[in-house]
Design a protein around this motif. Structure first.
Motif, mmCIF file in Angstrom:
data_model
loop_
_atom_site.group_PDB
_atom_site.id
_atom_site.type_symbol
_atom_site.label_atom_id
_atom_site.label_comp_id
_atom_site.label_asym_id
_atom_site.label_seq_id
_atom_site.Cartn_x
_atom_site.Cartn_y
_atom_site.Cartn_z
ATOM 1 N N ASP A 1 0.836 -1.201 0.000
ATOM 2 C CA ASP A 1 0.000 0.000 0.000
ATOM 3 C C ASP A 1 0.868 1.247 0.000
ATOM 4 O O ASP A 1 0.582 2.224 -0.700
ATOM 5 C CB ASP A 1 -0.948 0.002 1.205
ATOM 6 C CG ASP A 1 -2.049 -1.024 1.093
ATOM 7 O OD1 ASP A 1 -2.405 -1.417 -0.033
ATOM 8 O OD2 ASP A 1 -2.571 -1.430 2.148
ATOM 9 N N GLY A 2 1.950 1.214 0.774
ATOM 10 C CA GLY A 2 2.884 2.342 0.780
ATOM 11 C C GLY A 2 3.490 2.568 -0.587
ATOM 12 O O GLY A 2 3.611 3.714 -1.045
ATOM 13 N N LEU A 3 3.854 1.499 -1.264
ATOM 14 C CA LEU A 3 4.403 1.630 -2.607
ATOM 15 C C LEU A 3 3.348 2.188 -3.561
ATOM 16 O O LEU A 3 3.651 3.035 -4.406
ATOM 17 C CB LEU A 3 4.928 0.289 -3.123
ATOM 18 C CG LEU A 3 5.535 0.324 -4.519
ATOM 19 C CD1 LEU A 3 6.685 1.326 -4.618
ATOM 20 C CD2 LEU A 3 6.008 -1.077 -4.921
ATOM 21 N N GLY A 4 2.109 1.753 -3.420
ATOM 22 C CA GLY A 4 1.028 2.288 -4.253
ATOM 23 C C GLY A 4 0.878 3.790 -4.075
ATOM 24 O O GLY A 4 0.703 4.533 -5.053
ATOM 25 N N ILE A 5 0.976 4.264 -2.841
ATOM 26 C CA ILE A 5 0.908 5.701 -2.567
ATOM 27 C C ILE A 5 2.073 6.418 -3.242
ATOM 28 O O ILE A 5 1.891 7.442 -3.900
ATOM 29 C CB ILE A 5 0.880 5.962 -1.049
ATOM 30 C CG1 ILE A 5 -0.481 5.533 -0.475
ATOM 31 C CG2 ILE A 5 1.176 7.429 -0.733
ATOM 32 C CD1 ILE A 5 -0.544 5.527 1.044
#
Length: 172
Positions: free
Chosen positions: A49-53
């Protein structure tokens, strides 16, 4: 509409997105709080999710996080990812949504909102693209344009980021 179904109407909505609004509990986390005897709270987040952000931000798409609960740990996490629009302890989310829109000069069609429960509905109903997680409350799932295959806190935000970036031809 589930994460596996991508139709022309969904792509048309995703093409317009310039800012993604996220909830924390139930979207960026699995909706559980680990409570210590001294009152400390622990939350877990998914690295994807952090990478998606980060991918959204690198593609020029703003990310805003509005949550009803305070969390110093989430504040630090979001700042470390590069999120500059963070509003915690904000139970009535719509005024903050409108403030961010005004700051960025965006209309509803340029905004996506991802939530999991009824406090998120006002944003989801206004946003041009309403996103939710696989384990969302039924009243939220029934109003979303798209629902992830992953539960909140387990990569659902990354899945949504991939959807938007793919629609815009920015998924590399």
């Amino acid at each position: 509409m589930t994460g596996t179904v991508i139709d022309e109407a969904l792509v048309a909505r995703a093409l317009k997105i310039r800012c993604v609004f996220l909830d924390i509990d139930g979207v960026l986390t699995d909706c559980r709080l680990w409570l210590g005897p001294d009152g400390t709270e622990w939350k877990t987040v998914h690295v994807r999710d952090g990478l998606g952000i980060k991918m959204l931000l690198r593609a020029g798409i703003e990310v805003a996080v509005i949550s009803g609960r305070p969390s110093a740990a989430m504040q630090l996490r979001l700042e470390s990812l590069g999120v500059s629009h963070i509003a915690l302890s904000t139970e009535d989310k719509l005024p903050e949504y409108e403030r961010v829109q005004a700051r960025l000069g965006l209309d509803d069609a340029a905004c996506a909102a991802m939530g999991d429960d009824t406090p998120d509905l006002p944003l989801m109903q206004r946003a041009g693209l309403a996103l939710t997680v696989a384990d969302a409350h039924p009243s939220v799932a029934s109003r979303a344009h798209w629902q992830s295959q992953h539960n909140g806190g387990f990569g659902a935000v990354r899945e949504a980021a991939d959807l938007i970036l793919a629609a815009q031809g920015k998924l590399g």
